[in-house]
Design a protein around this motif. Sequence first.
Motif, PDB file in Angstrom:
ATOM      1  N   MET A 176      42.650  12.928  61.097  1.00 12.19           N
ATOM      2  CA  MET A 176      43.042  12.361  62.383  1.00 12.19           C
ATOM      3  C   MET A 176      41.714  12.887  63.373  1.00 12.19           C
ATOM      4  O   MET A 176      41.545  12.258  64.505  1.00 12.19           O
ATOM      5  N   SER A 177      41.286  13.979  62.971  1.00 13.71           N
ATOM      6  CA  SER A 177      40.110  14.351  63.742  1.00 13.71           C
ATOM      7  C   SER A 177      38.874  13.510  63.633  1.00 13.71           C
ATOM      8  O   SER A 177      37.825  13.831  64.472  1.00 13.71           O
ATOM      9  N   GLN A 178      38.810  12.734  62.805  1.00  7.40           N
ATOM     10  CA  GLN A 178      37.643  12.019  62.264  1.00  7.40           C
ATOM     11  C   GLN A 178      36.537  12.803  62.000  1.00  7.40           C
ATOM     12  O   GLN A 178      35.473  12.209  62.204  1.00  7.40           O
ATOM     13  N   SER A 179      36.696  13.819  61.704  1.00  8.73           N
ATOM     14  CA  SER A 179      35.509  14.684  61.139  1.00  8.73           C
ATOM     15  C   SER A 179      35.058  14.306  59.966  1.00  8.73           C
ATOM     16  O   SER A 179      35.724  13.706  59.088  1.00  8.73           O
ATOM     17  N   SER A 180      33.723  14.671  59.378  1.00  6.78           N
ATOM     18  CA  SER A 180      33.227  14.364  58.196  1.00  6.78           C
ATOM     19  C   SER A 180      33.524  15.597  57.287  1.00  6.78           C
ATOM     20  O   SER A 180      33.020  15.624  56.124  1.00  6.78           O
ATOM     21  N   GLY A 181      34.311  16.523  57.671  1.00  4.23           N
ATOM     22  CA  GLY A 181      34.303  17.752  56.534  1.00  4.23           C
ATOM     23  C   GLY A 181      34.642  18.953  57.286  1.00  4.23           C
ATOM     24  O   GLY A 181      34.992  18.975  58.728  1.00  4.23           O
ATOM     25  N   PHE A 205      49.345  20.122  54.107  1.00  2.96           N
ATOM     26  CA  PHE A 205      49.646  18.899  54.502  1.00  2.96           C
ATOM     27  C   PHE A 205      48.968  18.689  55.911  1.00  2.96           C
ATOM     28  O   PHE A 205      48.351  17.618  56.239  1.00  2.96           O
ATOM     29  N   LEU A 206      49.242  19.553  56.869  1.00  2.00           N
ATOM     30  CA  LEU A 206      48.450  19.630  58.092  1.00  2.00           C
ATOM     31  C   LEU A 206      46.978  19.456  58.113  1.00  2.00           C
ATOM     32  O   LEU A 206      46.420  18.973  58.880  1.00  2.00           O
ATOM     33  N   GLY A 207      46.382  20.378  57.129  1.00  2.00           N
ATOM     34  CA  GLY A 207      44.940  20.424  56.801  1.00  2.00           C
ATOM     35  C   GLY A 207      44.367  19.180  56.574  1.00  2.00           C
ATOM     36  O   GLY A 207      43.432  18.472  57.219  1.00  2.00           O
ATOM     37  N   VAL A 208      45.103  18.247  55.628  1.00  2.00           N
ATOM     38  CA  VAL A 208      44.604  16.971  55.237  1.00  2.00           C
ATOM     39  C   VAL A 208      44.830  16.176  56.406  1.00  2.00           C
ATOM     40  O   VAL A 208      43.903  15.353  56.689  1.00  2.00           O
ATOM     41  N   ILE A 209      45.895  15.996  57.329  1.00  2.00           N
ATOM     42  CA  ILE A 209      45.968  15.346  58.492  1.00  2.00           C
ATOM     43  C   ILE A 209      44.904  15.697  59.643  1.00  2.00           C
ATOM     44  O   ILE A 209      44.356  14.778  60.098  1.00  2.00           O
ATOM     45  N   LEU A 219      37.664  20.886  42.981  1.00  2.00           N
ATOM     46  CA  LEU A 219      36.913  21.853  43.643  1.00  2.00           C
ATOM     47  C   LEU A 219      35.426  21.905  43.610  1.00  2.00           C
ATOM     48  O   LEU A 219      34.703  22.130  44.570  1.00  2.00           O
ATOM     49  N   ILE A 220      34.907  21.573  42.450  1.00  2.00           N
ATOM     50  CA  ILE A 220      33.551  21.234  42.158  1.00  2.00           C
ATOM     51  C   ILE A 220      33.062  20.174  42.879  1.00  2.00           C
ATOM     52  O   ILE A 220      31.814  20.354  43.689  1.00  2.00           O
ATOM     53  N   THR A 221      33.728  19.254  42.793  1.00  2.00           N
ATOM     54  CA  THR A 221      33.161  17.914  43.611  1.00  2.00           C
ATOM     55  C   THR A 221      33.135  18.332  45.051  1.00  2.00           C
ATOM     56  O   THR A 221      32.300  17.972  45.934  1.00  2.00           O
ATOM     57  N   ALA A 222      34.162  18.831  45.898  1.00  2.00           N
ATOM     58  CA  ALA A 222      34.091  19.224  46.982  1.00  2.00           C
ATOM     59  C   ALA A 222      33.140  20.105  47.419  1.00  2.00           C
ATOM     60  O   ALA A 222      32.591  19.974  48.513  1.00  2.00           O
ATOM     61  N   GLY A 237      40.548  17.311  51.892  1.00  2.00           N
ATOM     62  CA  GLY A 237      41.018  16.243  53.029  1.00  2.00           C
ATOM     63  C   GLY A 237      39.702  15.223  53.135  1.00  2.00           C
ATOM     64  O   GLY A 237      40.047  13.843  53.146  1.00  2.00           O
ATOM     65  N   ILE A 238      38.523  15.566  53.183  1.00  2.00           N
ATOM     66  CA  ILE A 238      37.475  14.688  53.211  1.00  2.00           C
ATOM     67  C   ILE A 238      37.289  13.934  51.800  1.00  2.00           C
ATOM     68  O   ILE A 238      36.933  12.688  51.755  1.00  2.00           O
ATOM     69  N   ILE A 239      37.716  14.203  50.719  1.00  2.00           N
ATOM     70  CA  ILE A 239      37.750  13.564  49.404  1.00  2.00           C
ATOM     71  C   ILE A 239      38.647  12.396  49.693  1.00  2.00           C
ATOM     72  O   ILE A 239      38.580  11.140  49.218  1.00  2.00           O
ATOM     73  N   ILE A 240      40.017  12.603  49.984  1.00  2.00           N
ATOM     74  CA  ILE A 240      41.129  11.631  50.524  1.00  2.00           C
ATOM     75  C   ILE A 240      40.340  10.425  51.378  1.00  2.00           C
ATOM     76  O   ILE A 240      40.339   9.389  51.144  1.00  2.00           O
ATOM     77  N   VAL A 241      39.746  11.112  52.604  1.00  2.00           N
ATOM     78  CA  VAL A 241      38.982  10.111  53.392  1.00  2.00           C
ATOM     79  C   VAL A 241      37.975   9.566  52.882  1.00  2.00           C
ATOM     80  O   VAL A 241      38.306   8.001  53.143  1.00  2.00           O
ATOM     81  N   THR A 242      37.318   9.872  52.033  1.00  2.00           N
ATOM     82  CA  THR A 242      36.194   9.145  51.538  1.00  2.00           C
ATOM     83  C   THR A 242      36.659   8.100  50.407  1.00  2.00           C
ATOM     84  O   THR A 242      36.193   6.801  50.293  1.00  2.00           O
ATOM     85  N   THR A 243      37.742   8.442  49.746  1.00  2.00           N
ATOM     86  CA  THR A 243      38.463   7.711  48.533  1.00  2.00           C
ATOM     87  C   THR A 243      39.201   6.437  49.428  1.00  2.00           C
ATOM     88  O   THR A 243      38.896   5.190  48.904  1.00  2.00           O
ATOM     89  N   ILE A 244      39.576   6.588  50.697  1.00  2.00           N
ATOM     90  CA  ILE A 244      40.407   5.466  51.302  1.00  2.00           C
ATOM     91  C   ILE A 244      39.270   4.581  52.181  1.00  2.00           C
ATOM     92  O   ILE A 244      39.319   3.395  51.857  1.00  2.00           O
ATOM     93  N   LYS A 245      38.132   5.264  52.376  1.00  2.00           N
ATOM     94  CA  LYS A 245      36.967   4.178  52.647  1.00  2.00           C
ATOM     95  C   LYS A 245      36.372   3.320  51.527  1.00  2.00           C
ATOM     96  O   LYS A 245      36.036   2.335  51.834  1.00  2.00           O
ATOM     97  N   ASN A 246      36.333   4.031  50.316  1.00  2.00           N
ATOM     98  CA  ASN A 246      35.663   3.477  49.295  1.00  2.00           C
ATOM     99  C   ASN A 246      36.838   2.217  48.803  1.00  2.00           C
ATOM    100  O   ASN A 246      36.177   1.148  47.991  1.00  2.00           O
TER     101      ASN A 246
END
Length: 448
Positions: free
Chosen positions: A65-70, A57-61, A303-306, A211-220
């Motif tokens: 929150m860091s606004q990093s791209s991955g 959970f902390l990893g996804v957050i 995992l393959i996608t990430a 985490g980046i998959i979630i961020v990308t999904t939210i952006k989409n």
Amino acid sequence: MEKKLRLKDYLFIGSMLFGLFFGAGNLIFPVHMGQEAGQAITLANLGFLITGIGLPFLGVIAIGMSQSSGVYDLATRVNKRYGMIFTILLYLVIGPFFALPRLATTSFEIGVAPFLAAESQPIMLAVFSILFFGVAWWFSRKPTKILDYVGKFMNPLFLLLLGFLLLLAFLQPMGEITTAPVVESYQAHPFFTGITQGYNTLDALASLAFGIIIVTTIKNMGVVKPATIAIDTVKSGSISILLMGIIYTLLSFMGTMSLGKFPISENGGIALAQIASFYLGKTGSLLLAFIVIIACLKTAIGLITAFAETFVELLPSRSYALFVGIASLLPGIFANVGLTKIIEFSTPVLMFVYPLAITLILLALLSPLFKHEGIVYRLTTYFTFIASILDGLNAAPAAVRNLSLVDSLLSIAEKYLPFFTIGMGWIVPAAVGFVVGLIWSVFSKKAK
């Protein structure tokens, strides 16, 4: 105008994240821990939840929150070379070398092998691996469809099947928890043993990837403001983590109750097969086969996608399709080593990589407090790195531990490094590195 997500959107994203996380290890390790911990399962389960759901959970957050791209973007806060090495190592661990092959072998050994003669299993494992990763490759080719594949279809089916088995186990318990025996490793420190058992799920490592998959999904979905993306990530992640915590707890307690009918098994996969067969006979074995294969397949897709998306970022001259192919082909080969060998080889690597991932997650969350100073990232990581090597060596096979140099280093660590004997020797060095980094940053500013 920026879109505002509705409850339905959060539920779908949370379901997708749960589906990505909850794979082979998430099924077998809580059950096995329940059998070994016995009547100490409550404390062991609490420890397991810290690394099993708290850290992911902390990893996804941290990614949100860091606004990093991955992972790479986040790890370069230490330095670029470390960012590259750590990112490649992490994705090899949660990808082709360990996590992905384990998904196929677990699916086969629990879901298929019980129906086969022993002499035919090696060749059938090879056939199954080809089919398994062929299907995973097919679904991974279009990452924008991952929400539909995992969140809307595969995950609800998986939950329905697993829920049915858990319901039977608690309506007709096989034994009493209060009288279940406790193995030696859980007698002295069940809580801390549970924490290290949570490493086996690989979820804290995977959280940096997912985490980046979630961020990308939210952006989409139409959300563009970084602050809103971070909030939506937390909300979606909360749904996933709550669901995982409930299921982990039920699985671990089911494992303890199974001692009323069965001895402690070699792994949680065998225990699950015994439990399913006890309640439902051959129907139970078929039910478990569906549960395990669906759980493993949906995680493999994630995992393959990430893996592919990250390596396209690291090597932009190469195509996404190429890395999807690599991430599908290599584990199909390595899966034929077998589940027992994969787990044996992965343990020392996890003991080395996990502390580095944990400190990176915590640093990302605390970063605003020390104004993102690079020296804090570097010193914390360097101190952790040294201790992680020792933790990894301590978990290595006896042939490695018995080498004279390794034996001498481990003897020194046991004597002078706090928490080393319970597999958490990195904690004090990481804290020292963090404090030294803070002091260094303060004095360097004053000097300027």
